[in-house]
Write a protein that holds these residues in place. Sequence first.
Motif, short mmCIF file in Angstrom:
data_model
loop_
_atom_site.label_atom_id
_atom_site.label_comp_id
_atom_site.label_asym_id
_atom_site.label_seq_id
_atom_site.Cartn_x
_atom_site.Cartn_y
_atom_site.Cartn_z
N LYS A 213 20.49 64.53 19.11
CA LYS A 213 19.70 64.99 17.94
C LYS A 213 20.11 63.87 17.00
CE LYS A 213 20.68 69.25 16.66
NZ LYS A 213 20.63 70.46 16.43
N MET A 215 22.95 63.49 15.19
CA MET A 215 23.68 63.98 14.17
C MET A 215 24.93 62.97 14.12
SD MET A 215 22.07 66.75 13.42
CE MET A 215 23.20 67.32 12.13
N ARG A 223 32.02 70.01 11.62
CA ARG A 223 31.23 71.18 11.29
C ARG A 223 30.84 71.95 12.46
NH1 ARG A 223 26.75 74.17 8.79
NH2 ARG A 223 24.97 73.30 10.24
N THR B 115 19.15 77.16 12.22
CA THR B 115 20.25 76.16 11.48
C THR B 115 20.15 75.09 12.46
OG1 THR B 115 21.64 78.10 10.88
CG2 THR B 115 22.66 75.69 10.89
N GLN B 116 20.09 75.45 13.76
CA GLN B 116 20.03 74.25 14.81
C GLN B 116 18.77 73.18 14.75
OE1 GLN B 116 22.36 74.72 18.53
NE2 GLN B 116 23.04 76.64 17.85
N ILE B 117 17.66 74.07 14.34
CA ILE B 117 16.36 73.19 14.30
C ILE B 117 16.21 72.37 12.85
CG2 ILE B 117 13.98 73.14 13.93
CD1 ILE B 117 13.91 75.91 15.88
N GLU B 119 18.91 71.72 10.95
CA GLU B 119 19.77 70.34 10.47
C GLU B 119 19.22 69.04 11.37
OE1 GLU B 119 23.26 71.45 12.45
OE2 GLU B 119 22.68 71.02 14.57
#
Lengths: 308, 329
Positions: A213, A215, A223, B115-117, B119
């Motif tokens: 993704k 990150m 986190r 939250t996972q989308i 972020e």
Amino acid sequence: MNIAVLIAKRLVRLILTLFIISTIIFFVIRVIPGDPALIIGGVDASASDLQAIRAKLGTDRPLAAQYFEYLGSLIRLDLGRSMISDEPVLPMILQRFPLTLSLAVFGLLVGLVIAIPLGILSAVKRWSAWDYLGLTLSQIGMAIPSFWLGILLLLLFAVKFPIFPLFGVDSMLGLVLPALSLGVARAAILLRHTRASMSDELAKEYVVAARAKGMPDRVIRYRLALKNALLPIITIAGIEFGYMLGGAIIIEQVFSLPGLGRLFLYAIYQRDFPLVQGGVLFIATVFSLVNFAVDILYALVNPKIRLG
Amino acid sequence: MKSAAPIIRIENLAVEFADAGANVHALRGIALSLSADEIHGLVGESGSGKTVTAMALMGLLPPSTSKIVSGSIQLKEESLLSKTEEELRAVRGSKISMVFQEPAKFLNPAFTIGTQIAETVRQHLGMGPAQARARALELLELVGLGSDGRVARAFPHELSSGMKQRAMIAIAISCEPELLIADEPTTSLDVTLQAQILGLLKSIKASRHMGMLFISHDLSVVREIADRVSVIYAGTIVESGPRERIFAKPLHPYTALLLRSIPDPRKKGTKLTAIQGQVLDPKEEPRGCVFAPRCPLAKDRCRIEKPECTEREPDHASACHFWGESWKL
């Protein structure tokens, strides 16, 4: 399952545990060979003296009657009276407990403050110099007996460089060295658990997904993975806290602190049966309460338990 | 061989892994290109290099054990292999994103779906919390998970596996990528859910104009979804072309044999054909065709001369010396 049901279930388990513990304590003290009265009175005590001690202990009556009376008094939170001072046992314990409790709490804090950052660092930089440093420190920490560390700390920071008091707790300063000696050994174990837990999480598929993704590593580690890694640490920390309560009793001797440890040790020396019995029951109860609290806390932070 | 300009062009990509001193040839110089509005099926057995291709596209090959020996990957005008880790991070999840095989493992158990989308869009599109939440709800509705926020507030374990896969698709398309890589996205699902997820992916491709690399070991799934198909064997693309052509008239014996191993209700009662022999040891470097040791048609030439995967018929490439002949397999 919602949280209220969980609390109710754990509460039932707690009460059951306490019942079993108190029963075991009762029978162990009475069933093991040797008449407490004889031990208290000594071999040259007269028959009437022994009888008086038995009457005071209640051991002259049938076992069943003693048992039910014992359970009844437990429900009234009556742990009996000290053989020596004739004071009620529970207030004696409660008066000393805050010191032992704060020692265990600070010990745990020391343990967590050392172990969690080092454990995470070890896991993130596995097989690096940091990792070896962490593993070596934890090896040393586990190998050093806490009372010996306590003596060393006293010699260094109370005698050679008198920063902290040699004994007693006139201020919070007096708790620093005892908490350190208590916390370091437990930190070693917590560090290993943190490292293992964090390494496990970093190897999981969701970490790959997080990288896919886009990150940043920092977010993934501190986190996304850390939240999962800390879940089992809560349980370990709870168990460690129980050990600290026990360990505090030894450390209190080293630092001459008037906590539960001293009280129970003298009770054993002086064959003060009600106090010993009450003390064991009290520690067991605190241990069970800590476990109860940990279970609830774990459920609150772990989404899988909350509704699962 | 492409109608529209490709969004992704892989050329001569070779990837090796180090395994106990030996070199494992994961990809032996593959070429693949993909245009927007195209679902490109990449089919192969496990270990053939499908996932390595995906990881190379994502820039997620482990630097400590893998090495890109040669080749290039172009995302439109950008060369992905010359990008720094930092630059790649801006591409991942944003321009190229990925849906994985087992949503239960690839979703983070400790965070809600919302939250996972959120972020992801906050990371790439610089949205604030409220805007990201709204975007998450929008995406969940798009993938068929409702708009009331129930799923957004749920943790992965509270969803069924089909819902989890939809949620993962929502994450993957959240930043409107140019390329969506779907690595066996339906393999862990039952047949009904499989059809639903395939339908969802098709409709997303149609409405969002993204290219999709659909990786699967299952030709029958690929037949349902892909516009074009590339067949990969032992780190080599052996055949590539439009779906109808591949299924109607394969130009490589491996593809032909794979097609025969698909269960067909019309041929009920007859035995399924398995391909004889073992997959090529990835540590070997054969002089000739990688499929020759298992190929029933292999001749001397196949063992000494490596066939190039080049266009044999219009828009249809094959890596077989004897592509035009009528085979008796």
